[in-house]
Motif scaffolding. Structure first.
Motif, PDB file in Angstrom:
ATOM      1  N   UNK A 589      -2.104  43.606 135.215  1.00 18.26           N
ATOM      2  CA  UNK A 589      -1.427  44.069 133.995  1.00 18.26           C
ATOM      3  C   UNK A 589      -0.609  45.307 134.329  1.00 18.26           C
ATOM      4  N   UNK A 590       0.481  45.170 135.082  1.00 18.49           N
ATOM      5  CA  UNK A 590       1.290  46.344 135.427  1.00 18.49           C
ATOM      6  C   UNK A 590       1.971  46.926 134.207  1.00 18.49           C
ATOM      7  N   UNK A 591       2.368  48.171 134.330  1.00 16.08           N
ATOM      8  CA  UNK A 591       3.034  48.849 133.220  1.00 16.08           C
ATOM      9  C   UNK A 591       4.312  48.119 132.844  1.00 16.08           C
ATOM     10  N   UNK A 592       4.521  47.952 131.546  1.00 22.66           N
ATOM     11  CA  UNK A 592       5.725  47.300 131.057  1.00 22.66           C
ATOM     12  C   UNK A 592       5.638  45.796 130.960  1.00 22.66           C
ATOM     13  N   UNK A 593       4.518  45.220 131.352  1.00 25.51           N
ATOM     14  CA  UNK A 593       4.389  43.771 131.257  1.00 25.51           C
ATOM     15  C   UNK A 593       4.408  43.357 129.784  1.00 25.51           C
ATOM     16  N   UNK A 594       5.248  42.388 129.420  1.00 25.90           N
ATOM     17  CA  UNK A 594       5.303  41.965 128.017  1.00 25.90           C
ATOM     18  C   UNK A 594       3.934  41.503 127.518  1.00 25.90           C
ATOM     19  N   UNK A 595       3.703  41.771 126.253  1.00 23.14           N
ATOM     20  CA  UNK A 595       2.437  41.382 125.640  1.00 23.14           C
ATOM     21  C   UNK A 595       2.291  39.875 125.627  1.00 23.14           C
ATOM     22  N   UNK A 596       1.059  39.437 125.708  1.00 22.15           N
ATOM     23  CA  UNK A 596       0.775  38.012 125.636  1.00 22.15           C
ATOM     24  C   UNK A 596       0.688  37.316 126.972  1.00 22.15           C
ATOM     25  N   UNK A 597       0.942  38.050 128.065  1.00 19.73           N
ATOM     26  CA  UNK A 597       0.855  37.470 129.396  1.00 19.73           C
ATOM     27  C   UNK A 597      -0.456  37.911 130.051  1.00 19.73           C
ATOM     28  N   UNK A 598      -1.308  36.965 130.389  1.00 21.78           N
ATOM     29  CA  UNK A 598      -2.571  37.280 131.049  1.00 21.78           C
ATOM     30  C   UNK A 598      -2.818  36.271 132.168  1.00 21.78           C
ATOM     31  N   UNK A 599      -3.584  36.700 133.170  1.00 19.26           N
ATOM     32  CA  UNK A 599      -3.961  35.820 134.282  1.00 19.26           C
ATOM     33  C   UNK A 599      -5.363  36.207 134.738  1.00 19.26           C
ATOM     34  N   UNK A 600      -6.223  35.221 134.909  1.00 14.22           N
ATOM     35  CA  UNK A 600      -7.604  35.440 135.353  1.00 14.22           C
ATOM     36  C   UNK A 600      -7.818  34.731 136.683  1.00 14.22           C
ATOM     37  N   UNK A 601      -8.290  35.501 137.681  1.00 11.85           N
ATOM     38  CA  UNK A 601      -8.505  34.972 139.029  1.00 11.85           C
ATOM     39  C   UNK A 601      -9.786  34.147 139.088  1.00 11.85           C
ATOM     40  N   UNK A 602      -9.719  33.056 139.846  1.00 12.62           N
ATOM     41  CA  UNK A 602     -10.887  32.199 140.057  1.00 12.62           C
ATOM     42  C   UNK A 602     -11.001  31.929 141.555  1.00 12.62           C
ATOM     43  N   UNK A 603     -12.149  32.264 142.157  1.00 19.83           N
ATOM     44  CA  UNK A 603     -12.427  31.995 143.564  1.00 19.83           C
ATOM     45  C   UNK A 603     -13.602  31.048 143.661  1.00 19.83           C
ATOM     46  N   UNK A 604     -13.367  29.920 144.304  1.00 21.23           N
ATOM     47  CA  UNK A 604     -14.399  28.881 144.426  1.00 21.23           C
ATOM     48  C   UNK A 604     -15.009  28.532 143.077  1.00 21.23           C
ATOM     49  N   UNK A 605     -14.157  28.465 142.061  1.00 20.41           N
ATOM     50  CA  UNK A 605     -14.605  28.055 140.738  1.00 20.41           C
ATOM     51  C   UNK A 605     -15.271  29.139 139.918  1.00 20.41           C
ATOM     52  N   UNK A 606     -15.384  30.346 140.456  1.00 18.89           N
ATOM     53  CA  UNK A 606     -16.058  31.427 139.746  1.00 18.89           C
ATOM     54  C   UNK A 606     -15.062  32.531 139.400  1.00 18.89           C
ATOM     55  N   UNK A 607     -15.242  33.174 138.226  1.00 13.27           N
ATOM     56  CA  UNK A 607     -14.345  34.276 137.862  1.00 13.27           C
ATOM     57  C   UNK A 607     -14.414  35.398 138.894  1.00 13.27           C
ATOM     58  N   UNK A 608     -13.288  35.996 139.192  1.00 16.22           N
ATOM     59  CA  UNK A 608     -13.217  37.083 140.165  1.00 16.22           C
ATOM     60  C   UNK A 608     -12.211  38.114 139.674  1.00 16.22           C
ATOM     61  N   UNK A 609     -12.253  39.270 140.324  1.00 16.91           N
ATOM     62  CA  UNK A 609     -11.383  40.370 139.938  1.00 16.91           C
ATOM     63  C   UNK A 609     -10.213  40.470 140.918  1.00 16.91           C
ATOM     64  N   UNK A 610      -9.067  40.762 140.365  1.00 16.69           N
ATOM     65  CA  UNK A 610      -7.887  40.955 141.191  1.00 16.69           C
ATOM     66  C   UNK A 610      -8.054  42.190 142.069  1.00 16.69           C
ATOM     67  N   UNK A 611      -7.457  42.130 143.271  1.00 12.17           N
ATOM     68  CA  UNK A 611      -7.395  43.264 144.210  1.00 12.17           C
ATOM     69  C   UNK A 611      -8.773  43.760 144.628  1.00 12.17           C
ATOM     70  N   UNK A 612      -9.794  42.945 144.473  1.00 12.24           N
ATOM     71  CA  UNK A 612     -11.141  43.312 144.895  1.00 12.24           C
ATOM     72  C   UNK A 612     -11.474  42.564 146.184  1.00 12.24           C
ATOM     73  N   UNK A 613     -12.027  43.275 147.160  1.00 11.04           N
ATOM     74  CA  UNK A 613     -12.336  42.661 148.454  1.00 11.04           C
ATOM     75  C   UNK A 613     -13.690  41.962 148.375  1.00 11.04           C
TER      76      UNK A 613
END
Length: 944
Positions: A589-613
């Motif tokens: 969710x970078x600054x200035x991103x228009x409202x209503x745009x979302x994305x959820x990461x999935x790794x091997x079928x499980x929810x995950x966090x962006x930019x997390x190692x």
């Protein structure tokens, strides 16, 4: 960079030689090649010599023909050395145990522990036994009764010296050289099967005895010999000096930019992070006088030597090197290099694979070998001999005797030496043994590198002293070329194996040794003895990445330890948004991103966090996917980059994990085109939609959308646009609200252009529309016309009064540009295409009738003007105020009858409808009196 090291193993016979230079005598006649050397019944002692020992001299590459051997000891080209029948006596005392010069067929050299052999410059071989710390020797004279003597080769040519003794596997063969400086005169060969020594002349290209060889640009001065226990090949080695330019490496701690994008990407320096890493920095070193170990293999069939290769030596003086060499039981070659009396000593280990590579190569190779840490052992006299005991202890020979002890312990070699009488029987030039030594070696197995530049320093320590070390280079996985040893190892003794990161310099240039990063590697080790594992464990920060390894108390044991580094796997996935061509900084969710745009990461079928190692152990592949919401916008998902490589692959993506940090960037290209389409729809008649111009204007009054009949353009979302159309065909009018505003019907459409139910965006009643972001809206304006049919209906019985004698005109009221009267509509009693025409809806028309040409004086009576209603009834209308609603079709008729004789009323008035004359008369009422007078004239028609 650390010294390039290679493989070593156990050893068969180490042969070195300090080649002594004696002036040649007059040119003799050579003896017959490959004949036994005849020795006198009572041989004299070795020829006396000076104390100066020959050392290799630096030389450019020469033709391997005869060349000057050493400075101060020239050999005349094409000259043959003087032959001699036996060693000459110079008043020296015969060694104890000397017997008549006859060996016994079937006698082999002794290979048991504590026994080795030496050769003197005059060609005498001694068998030496070490017992209880003391040495005893037996001269190997030829004897018809002795079963322990392998005899001595003696010398064939005056002025030559014996050197480079080597004993074959099981003691069944032995070799030695007869040489003078760089000139090799003959190879001496012992066969236990025959019980004899034979001599084979070495001739130059001119056929003269004596040949000089050059290897890798260095003239070969032979000082050491050995027999390969596997092939039985005889090798001769020596040392020289040459100028070398090489690339070395040092490690520096630097700030490094790690980008999520590949080099060349416009985002390379925009998205990533700075981190501190150890960086391998190359630098060039030119050494004008580098000591070099050189090796040749004897080609017995062709009576010559093949140039094998060389190895540059580091950390030692560039001149006066001497030494010996031996093979271990695995075929690795160990060569000892010594600087001279009181100088440093080091072991060079050349792997058997390198020997094989040199054997098959058509040109000399540079060996990939290892070198032990040079140390001063406190020995007097040049070290020119080396032999091993099967327990790993070392016999080190010099001009002043033989020491015995643990090679790995600096200054701890025993002071016992042989012979105790100070070599009264001549200088020993070489040692040899057929006992296999115990050794220890250390290898590095890199399963993979967490960072591409990761390399490792491996060390063998003995009593806290560095025995040998090496540093890996490059990026290849698996067992690394660089290793430590094999080095001589004492059975029952403990050694330390250790690893660190390569030695480096900090920001100030100070030398440091970085530790292994425990978060990046799992480190383990395994040690085997003669191929059988006997020790294993884990190396970690808790034990400082070091382990104690005790060499099994087994004779001739070869210990090999392997430290394995398995990098861990990590994966971090980052989000890249590109909305309508605008690139946003990395982030979900970078600054200035228009409202209503979302994305959820999935790794091997499980929810995950962006930019997390996320770290993985044995996992080889990970499924990467995401879910998105984008309102009415269209989202194109792709794995844009993986591990710095442009991918542009769709999702989901099955990612193969490499060792180390894996990075991925999922790119979401969002198209939020807010599109407005204007459409003109025409109902009725033959008009075309393109006859109208459609427009949409933004609040500033600027026209954003325009076109004839239809128009499409991208507009700004959440902005109110005013819609309008220009005048087209005047016979049509748009649908309008009660307030008079033109109605544009606006609905959202899908990708195929079909209306989406329930999406009405019309801002009525003011002909305006506001579009949400990403919507595709079509606004339609409908224009309609009207129809009018004018019929003629005649009543009464008149053969002359018929509909076709009449015609009509429909005249529109003024006020509409381009709207013209419809004239000459033919009379007909039915609806036809000729009496039906389009009229402007809601506009006032006046319809008049008249007669056709030629029927101007036709008399008729207009009885009514009527319209046909929805129920099929004719109702009276006013022909001067006809307004047909949009989309409707009116049918009207004029009702006429023939005029009859009018009946005059008593009062003189007219009864009934008035007669009409002439096709051009209107329905207006003529002045009764005038009309009546006119019709009563004798010349007027009769109305009766």
């Amino acid at each position: 960079m650390a010294v390039t090291l290679g493989l070593l193993d156990a050893s068969f016979g180490l042969l070195s030689a300090s080649a002594q230079t004696l002036p040649p005598t007059t040119t003799p006649t050579p003896t017959e090649t490959a004949q036994p050397v005849e020795e006198p019944a009572e041989p004299a002692g070795p020829t006396a010599s000076t104390d100066a020992e020959a050392t290799p001299s630096e030389s450019a590459t020469q033709d391997p023909a005869v060349t000057p051997s050493e400075e101060g000891a020239p050999v005349e080209p094409n000259a043959t050395p003087e032959a001699t029948t036996a060693p000459t006596s110079e008043g020296l005392i015969r060694p104890r145990g000397m017997v008549s010069p006859m060996s016994v067929a079937g006698t082999t050299a002794t290979c048991s522990a504590g026994t080795f052999y030496s050769i003197t410059e005059a060609g005498y071989v001694y068998k030496v036994n070490q017992t209880s710390g003391a040495f005893s020797s037996t001269y190997q004279a030829n004897s018809s009764t002795s079963t322990t003597s392998i005899g001595s080769p003696g010398l064939t040519y005056a002025g030559s010296r014996a050197n480079s003794l080597g004993i074959g596997k099981g003691g069944s063969t032995a070799y030695a050289l007869e040489a003078n400086g760089s000139q090799i005169y003959a190879v001496k060969t012992y066969s236990a099967a025959k019980g004899t020594w034979t001599s084979t002349d070495i001739r130059n290209t001119s056929g003269t005895v004596g040949r000089t060889y050059a290897v890798d640009g260095v003239t070969m001065v032979p000082v050491t010999g050995v027999v390969d226990p596997f092939t039985g090949k005889y090798y001769v080695g020596g040392y020289g000096v040459k100028s070398i330019t090489e690339t070395r490496y040092r490690w520096e701690q630097q700030q490094v930019w790690v980008s999520y994008y590949p080099v060349g990407s416009p985002y390379y320096y925009q998205y990533g992070y700075w981190t501190t890493q150890w960086v391998e920095v190359p630098y060039t070193v030119t050494t004008s006088s580098t000591p070099v170990f050189i090796l040749m293999e004897y080609d017995e069939a062709n009576r010559t030597f093949k140039s094998m290769g060389s190895f540059p030596i580091t950390g030692m003086a560039s001149s006066a090197l001497n030494g010996d060499m031996a093979f271990d039981a695995a075929g690795n070659l160990l060569a000892v290099a010594n600087e001279g009396s009181g100088g440093l000593t080091s072991v060079i280990s050349i792997p058997s694979s390198e020997i094989q590579r040199a054997r098959t190569s058509t040109t000399p190779v540079v060996f990939k070998a290892s070198q032990s840490t040079p140390k001063p052992f406190g020995l007097t006299g040049d070290v020119n001999g080396l032999a091993f005991s099967s327990d790993g202890r070392t016999y080190i020979g010099s001009r002043n005797g033989v020491w015995y002890g643990d090679y790995g312990k600096e200054s701890k070699v025993r002071s016992d030496y042989w012979p105790n009488d100070g070599y009264q029987y001549g200088l020993v030039t070489d040692l040899a043994s057929c006992a296999t030594p115990s050794t220890i070696s250390l290898q590095k197995d890199v399963v993979g590198r967490y960072g591409a530049d990761d390399n490792f320093r491996i060390v063998i320590e003995q009593s806290s002293d560095i025995y040998g070390e090496n540093t890996t280079t490059g990026e290849n996985p698996g067992i690394q070329t660089e290793q430590v040893g094999p080095l001589p190892a004492i059975t029952g003794t403990s050694y330390t194996i250790r690893e660190t990161m390569p030695r480096a310099t900090d920001a100030s240039g100070n030398p440091i040794t970085p530790p292994i990063d425990a978060t990046k590697y799992d480190v383990s080790y395994k040690c085997s003895a003669n191929g059988t594992q006997f020790a294993s464990g884990v190396l970690s920060s808790s034990n400082n990445y070091a382990a104690q390894v005790t060499v099994p108390n087994t004779p001739s044991v070869a210990v090999n330890c392997v430290i394995t580094n398995t990098p861990r796997k990590a994966l971090a996935v980052r989000k890249q948004w590109v909305v309508d061509g605008t690139v946003y900084p990395l982030g979900d969710t970078p600054a200035g991103l228009p409202a209503g745009l979302t994305a959820d990461l999935i790794l091997d079928g499980q929810p995950a966090q962006w930019a997390t190692k996320y770290t993985y152990d044995a996992t080889e592949r990970v499924g990467i996917n995401e879910t998105t919401t984008a309102g009415r916008c269209e989202v194109k998902q792709s794995l844009q980059y993986y591990n710095g490589t442009a991918m542009n692959s769709g999702l989901p993506y099955d990612a193969g994990l490499k060792y180390g940090e894996n990075t991925a960037v999922i790119k979401n290209e969002v198209t939020c085109d807010t599109k407005l389409t204007l459409v003109k729809q025409v109902e009725g008649g033959n008009a075309k939609p393109e006859e109208w111009s459609l427009t949409a204007k933004d609040p500033s009054g600027a026209t954003t959308v325009s076109g004839a009949g239809t128009a499409t353009a991208t507009v700004k979302p959440d902005t109110q646009y005013s819609l309008a159309e220009s005048t087209g065909n005047p016979l049509y009018v748009p649908n309008k609200t009660a307030a008079g505003d033109v109605i544009f019907t606006c609905v959202e459409t899908d990708a195929s252009g079909n209306p989406i139910s329930g999406t009405d965006f019309t801002d009525t009643p003011d002909s305006k529309v506001t579009l949400p972001k990403g919507a595709d809206v079509k606004c339609t304006v409908v224009n309609r016309t009207a129809k009018l049919t004018v019929q003629k209906h005649v009543t009464g019985d008149s053969a002359t009064l018929t509909p076709d004698k009449f015609q009509f005109t429909a005249k529109p009221a003024s006020g509409v540009t381009g709207l013209n009267p419809v004239a000459n509509v033919p009379g007909a009693n039915t609806t036809t295409t000729t009496n039906t025409f389009n009229v402007r809806p809601g506009h006032n028309y006046t319809v008049t009738e008249g007669t056709t040409p030629g029927n101007e004086n036709l008399a008729y009576v207009n009885t009514a003007v009527e319209r046909l209603d929805a129920n099929g009834n004719w109702v009276a209308i006013d022909p001067a105020t006809i307004k047909v609603p949009a989309g409707e079709h009116w049918t009207i008729r004029y009702v006429n009858t023939s005029p009859g004789a009018p009946a005059l009323p008593l009062t003189g008035g007219l009864t009934g409808m008035l007669p009409i004359f002439g096709a051009g008369s209107a329905l207006g009422i003529l002045a009764l009196a005038a009309w009546y007078v006119l019709r009563r004239k004798p010349t007027g028609p009769l109305l009766g």
